[in-house]
Design a protein around this motif. Structure first.
Motif, PDB file in Angstrom:
ATOM      1  N   SER A  42      -2.184   6.494 -12.349  1.00 35.62           N
ATOM      2  CA  SER A  42      -1.201   6.792 -11.291  1.00 35.62           C
ATOM      3  C   SER A  42      -1.548   6.096  -9.974  1.00 35.62           C
ATOM      4  CB  SER A  42      -1.066   8.293 -11.064  1.00 35.62           C
ATOM      5  OG  SER A  42      -0.680   8.934 -12.253  1.00 35.62           O
ATOM      6  N   SER A  43      -2.052   4.895 -10.069  1.00 41.83           N
ATOM      7  CA  SER A  43      -2.428   4.149  -8.870  1.00 41.83           C
ATOM      8  C   SER A  43      -1.225   3.766  -8.027  1.00 41.83           C
ATOM      9  CB  SER A  43      -3.185   2.874  -9.256  1.00 41.83           C
ATOM     10  OG  SER A  43      -4.375   3.199  -9.896  1.00 41.83           O
ATOM     11  N   GLN A  44      -0.042   3.648  -8.661  1.00 40.56           N
ATOM     12  CA  GLN A  44       1.129   3.252  -7.878  1.00 40.56           C
ATOM     13  C   GLN A  44       1.492   4.291  -6.826  1.00 40.56           C
ATOM     14  OE1 GLN A  44       0.978   3.655 -11.208  1.00 40.56           O
ATOM     15  NE2 GLN A  44       2.942   4.113 -12.089  1.00 40.56           N
ATOM     16  N   THR A  45       1.091   5.561  -7.022  1.00 41.04           N
ATOM     17  CA  THR A  45       1.364   6.573  -6.005  1.00 41.04           C
ATOM     18  C   THR A  45       0.127   6.928  -5.189  1.00 41.04           C
ATOM     19  OG1 THR A  45       0.992   8.324  -7.638  1.00 41.04           O
ATOM     20  CG2 THR A  45       3.259   7.610  -7.286  1.00 41.04           C
ATOM     21  N   LEU A  46      -1.049   6.848  -5.806  1.00 45.49           N
ATOM     22  CA  LEU A  46      -2.272   7.252  -5.112  1.00 45.49           C
ATOM     23  C   LEU A  46      -2.963   6.110  -4.368  1.00 45.49           C
ATOM     24  CD1 LEU A  46      -3.687   9.602  -7.892  1.00 45.49           C
ATOM     25  CD2 LEU A  46      -2.590  10.278  -5.742  1.00 45.49           C
ATOM     26  N   ALA A  47      -2.730   4.875  -4.796  1.00 47.19           N
ATOM     27  CA  ALA A  47      -3.312   3.697  -4.126  1.00 47.19           C
ATOM     28  C   ALA A  47      -2.290   2.567  -4.160  1.00 47.19           C
ATOM     29  CB  ALA A  47      -4.602   3.282  -4.808  1.00 47.19           C
ATOM     30  N   PRO A  48      -1.146   2.748  -3.482  1.00 48.41           N
ATOM     31  CA  PRO A  48      -0.047   1.787  -3.631  1.00 48.41           C
ATOM     32  C   PRO A  48      -0.356   0.377  -3.136  1.00 48.41           C
ATOM     33  CG  PRO A  48       0.441   3.359  -1.890  1.00 48.41           C
ATOM     34  CD  PRO A  48      -0.807   3.832  -2.569  1.00 48.41           C
ATOM     35  N   GLY A  49      -1.119   0.234  -2.083  1.00 49.18           N
ATOM     36  CA  GLY A  49      -1.425  -1.094  -1.553  1.00 49.18           C
ATOM     37  C   GLY A  49      -2.241  -1.920  -2.532  1.00 49.18           C
ATOM     38  N   LEU A  50      -3.289  -1.311  -3.058  1.00 49.98           N
ATOM     39  CA  LEU A  50      -4.137  -2.009  -4.028  1.00 49.98           C
ATOM     40  C   LEU A  50      -3.378  -2.277  -5.320  1.00 49.98           C
ATOM     41  CD1 LEU A  50      -7.449  -0.024  -3.476  1.00 49.98           C
ATOM     42  CD2 LEU A  50      -7.017  -2.399  -2.858  1.00 49.98           C
ATOM     43  N   TYR A  51      -2.553  -1.319  -5.722  1.00 51.53           N
ATOM     44  CA  TYR A  51      -1.770  -1.488  -6.951  1.00 51.53           C
ATOM     45  C   TYR A  51      -0.790  -2.648  -6.811  1.00 51.53           C
ATOM     46  CZ  TYR A  51       1.252  -0.481 -10.906  1.00 51.53           C
ATOM     47  OH  TYR A  51       1.988  -0.589 -12.061  1.00 51.53           O
ATOM     48  N   ARG A  52      -0.139  -2.751  -5.656  1.00 50.52           N
ATOM     49  CA  ARG A  52       0.804  -3.862  -5.442  1.00 50.52           C
ATOM     50  C   ARG A  52       0.114  -5.217  -5.479  1.00 50.52           C
ATOM     51  NH1 ARG A  52       3.450  -1.022  -0.699  1.00 50.52           N
ATOM     52  NH2 ARG A  52       4.757   0.501  -1.733  1.00 50.52           N
ATOM     53  N   LYS A  53      -1.064  -5.287  -4.877  1.00 49.75           N
ATOM     54  CA  LYS A  53      -1.821  -6.542  -4.915  1.00 49.75           C
ATOM     55  C   LYS A  53      -2.199  -6.891  -6.357  1.00 49.75           C
ATOM     56  CE  LYS A  53      -3.925  -6.618  -0.353  1.00 49.75           C
ATOM     57  NZ  LYS A  53      -5.197  -6.627   0.391  1.00 49.75           N
ATOM     58  N   ALA A  54      -2.645  -5.894  -7.102  1.00 50.65           N
ATOM     59  CA  ALA A  54      -3.016  -6.122  -8.503  1.00 50.65           C
ATOM     60  C   ALA A  54      -1.808  -6.601  -9.302  1.00 50.65           C
ATOM     61  CB  ALA A  54      -3.582  -4.845  -9.109  1.00 50.65           C
ATOM     62  N   GLU A  55      -0.664  -5.967  -9.080  1.00 47.09           N
ATOM     63  CA  GLU A  55       0.555  -6.351  -9.792  1.00 47.09           C
ATOM     64  C   GLU A  55       0.992  -7.762  -9.409  1.00 47.09           C
ATOM     65  OE1 GLU A  55       4.806  -4.259 -10.803  1.00 47.09           O
ATOM     66  OE2 GLU A  55       4.015  -4.023  -8.769  1.00 47.09           O
ATOM     67  N   PHE A  56       0.929  -8.073  -8.121  1.00 45.98           N
ATOM     68  CA  PHE A  56       1.307  -9.396  -7.637  1.00 45.98           C
ATOM     69  C   PHE A  56       0.468 -10.485  -8.313  1.00 45.98           C
ATOM     70  CE2 PHE A  56       0.390 -12.852  -4.612  1.00 45.98           C
ATOM     71  CZ  PHE A  56       1.658 -13.374  -4.458  1.00 45.98           C
TER      72      PHE A  56
END
Length: 100
Positions: A42-56
């Motif tokens: 559930s990183s997209q809600t608990l750590a959204p900034g890091l998750y977005r970078k990882a996804e990018f």
């Protein structure tokens, strides 16, 4: 005649060097597993900034791999893995602290 032979041999050699680059299969697989683990945590809600970078970086790695830019794909896969692991860690830590 000799000049054409040397030129064609040199051209074939230079084209072969581009094909000698190895595919970053291991890095891509590790990036995918790390990204899916971050998603499951559930990183997209608990750590959204890091998750977005990882996804990018994961999307960039896949795109570069498809276009056969293997050096860039490897760099992006490594970055994606790094940010995915950080996002997963932050998400798991936040979940643990909420349960105290």
């Amino acid at each position: 005649m000799f000049r054409k032979l040397v030129t064609s041999t040199l051209l074939i050699f230079l084209m072969g060097c581009g094909l000698a680059t190895t595919r970053p299969k291991l890095e891509m697989a590790m990036a995918q597993v790390a990204f899916l683990a971050a998603k499951d945590a559930s990183s997209q809600t608990l750590a959204p900034g890091l998750y977005r970078k990882a996804e990018f970086y994961y999307i960039k790695a896949r795109s570069s791999y498809r276009r056969k830019y293997f050096n860039k794909a490897k760099q992006y896969a490594i970055l994606s893995k790094k940010f995915s692991e950080k996002a997963e860690f932050v998400a798991v830590r936040k979940k643990a602290l909420e349960n105290l």
